[in-house]
Design a protein around this motif. Structure first.
Motif, short mmCIF file in Angstrom:
data_model
loop_
_atom_site.label_atom_id
_atom_site.label_comp_id
_atom_site.label_asym_id
_atom_site.label_seq_id
_atom_site.Cartn_x
_atom_site.Cartn_y
_atom_site.Cartn_z
N TYR B 292 6.36 -3.79 8.89
CA TYR B 292 4.99 -4.26 8.33
C TYR B 292 4.00 -3.20 8.76
CZ TYR B 292 1.06 -7.48 7.69
OH TYR B 292 -0.25 -7.82 7.32
N SER B 294 4.70 -0.24 9.25
CA SER B 294 4.93 0.98 8.34
C SER B 294 4.51 0.79 6.95
CB SER B 294 6.49 1.14 8.48
OG SER B 294 6.99 1.82 7.24
N MET B 295 4.53 -0.05 6.53
CA MET B 295 4.04 -0.65 5.02
C MET B 295 2.61 -0.43 5.08
SD MET B 295 3.84 -4.00 2.70
CE MET B 295 2.55 -4.97 3.72
N LEU B 296 1.94 -0.45 5.97
CA LEU B 296 0.22 -0.14 6.17
C LEU B 296 -0.11 1.18 6.78
CD1 LEU B 296 -0.66 -3.80 7.00
CD2 LEU B 296 -0.39 -2.94 4.65
N LYS B 297 0.97 1.94 6.89
CA LYS B 297 0.57 3.43 7.55
C LYS B 297 0.36 4.18 6.30
CE LYS B 297 2.11 4.36 11.84
NZ LYS B 297 3.38 4.44 12.37
N PHE B 298 -0.75 5.11 6.47
CA PHE B 298 -0.87 6.06 5.19
C PHE B 298 -0.87 7.41 5.84
CE2 PHE B 298 -3.24 2.30 4.30
CZ PHE B 298 -2.71 1.87 3.15
#
Lengths: 298, 298
Positions: B292, B294-298
């Motif tokens: 999760y 990681s999904m929201l890391k840019f």
């Protein structure tokens, strides 16, 4: 980057007020938004009533208007109203005017475009543009319920030739006959699309791709002024950002493009027309991108 | 951490199959979920038909059942069915049974609980529990449309005494009369709630607070088996995580609690009942939390 679509006038009524004959159209929102990341050129048609003043926001943002054909007649004019909470848009009139006979013919420079955004127009025109562009490395496409109902077969021909497909929830369901958005996305992946981006309105956007599933929230805004053009802005920012990259075909780039789409759309909905979108500083954009990243940091 | 609510049997039918008399109830999902982060104790009532086997998931997760009163009669039994895409749940029967006369009386240990989760029950009972707990440092509360319709005044008395309020979109609108979720949240903040958490179903959750607005997406799942208990799991995980902290009253902690609520709910909807939720390893939980983030890391 080529942006093909409508440049139009909008007459809008909502709980925050009303405006008459302001600049609108999918290609307007998309190209002006893309200008913060790439060098967009518009391919569209307007009437002789489209003034220098109407061109000002494009000029200010350095959007190339060589492909903005001027025809005898009036510019496409859309009239609509929204309920208090922007749930439903009611179309009050659609005067296609010169847009009715739009037939985009690209010049040699345009034919060599590396990136193409096929904004929401008749899929026949989207196909015609695709047939003229020689070696695009990125083709993104938007559509709407009207074309899914009336020209589904043609739209599916377009879909086979694009990299990125933007749809909202209703459109994804209508086009695929599948309610579940991930399943709907997978059906479109089977058609050859690399990245299906489902726009979720006030809930952000979802990516369905063979490289991964991603859902991102919107940039949260306390006050929404007018939602017209939010989806076009999303698509323009998304595609413009990717067009600025050497290699756009990876999940890191796509996620950043989704973030940029979400953040740029938040500016569009803070005013009628492109009033806010066309007048941002680099700092305005960077600050919201930072706030967004920070909201999602744990 | 005290969890007050229903422990029940559920009979459920959906597109993936059907189950009869499986463990359900808001307090079950919430306490079992909270057990991954804190030491929850359930305050609820069951009938003499509630067997050792029915207790097994609680026992396995170390949930304290000293407050699980056994009364002559049958356990609360809910029957419902879902449409293909879990959009609408239709209640087929609600046999309150022993739950009808539930009147939670806390023992001395329970009265000293530091954290309390008032799961979805009659607000009169929520108030009664609040009157017995001496110095809670964290009170979180859930509710449902039924209580908003039938006991709004009592519910508003509860609202004045809680720190965190969980509602779904429809409930937030119904309770405040305001469609816009941020405005609805602000109305509840004026009642003294510190953090209003609006559960958005398959779109995650939104926080309205005086410390900031946050919207977080769900943990994206390809296959959903049954959505029963997802909201209770969210609330239990959220509150359990906060209960484990020295200082929970800050935006960093609340954001992590939202993440945990979202991620834990994703396990619940992968099976009927608590089959998946009660059988997770620390690694299962950690891995999804990492995915999760990681999904929201840019």
């Amino acid at each position: 980057m080529l942006v093909v679509g409508s440049v139009a006038f909008d007459t809008i009524e909502n709980a925050n007020g009303s405006v008459q004959r302001v600049l609108g159209g999918a290609a307007s929102y998309a190209s002006i938004c893309a200008s913060y990341f790439a060098s967009p050129a518009v391919v569209a048609v307007v009437g002789t009533d489209f003034t220098q003043q109407d061109r000002a926001p494009f000029v200010k943002r350095g959007v190339n208007l060589d492909g903005l054909e001027v025809r005898d007649g009036k510019t496409f004019h859309w009239g609509g109203s929204y309920d208090k909470d922007f749930n439903t848009a009611v179309t009050r009139f659609t005067d296609l005017n010169v847009f009715q006979n739009f037939n985009p013919v690209l010049n040699d420079i345009q034919k060599n475009a590396r990136a193409v955004f096929l904004a929401n127009i008749d899929p026949e025109l989207q196909l015609s543009v695709l047939n003229q562009v020689k070696h695009p490395s990125l083709v993104a496409c938007d559509t709407m319920n009207y074309w899914i109902s009336s020209k589904k077969e043609t739209l599916l021909k377009v879909v086979k030739r694009i990299d990125v497909f933007f749809l909202n929830e209703g459109e994804a369901r209508q086009l695929t006959g599948e309610y579940n958005l991930i399943k709907a996305g997978r059906i479109l992946l089977e058609q050859g699309v690399k990245y299906v981006v489902i726009k979720l309105g006030s809930n952000g956007a979802m990516l369905v791709s063979n490289k991964g599933l991603v859902q991102l929230p919107p940039f949260v805004l306390e006050h929404v002024h007018d939602t017209t053009g939010a989806g076009d802005t999303f698509g323009g920012g998304f595609t413009g950002y990717l067009a600025s990259l050497e290699d756009w075909n990876n999940l890191t780039a796509i996620k950043r493009a989704m973030m940029i789409g979400n953040v740029m759309a938040s500016f569009t909905i803070e005013s009628f027309s492109v009033d806010r979108l066309a007048n941002l500083s680099k700092q305005d954009v960077d600050q919201r991108l930072e706030e967004y990243v920070s909201m999602l940091k744990f």
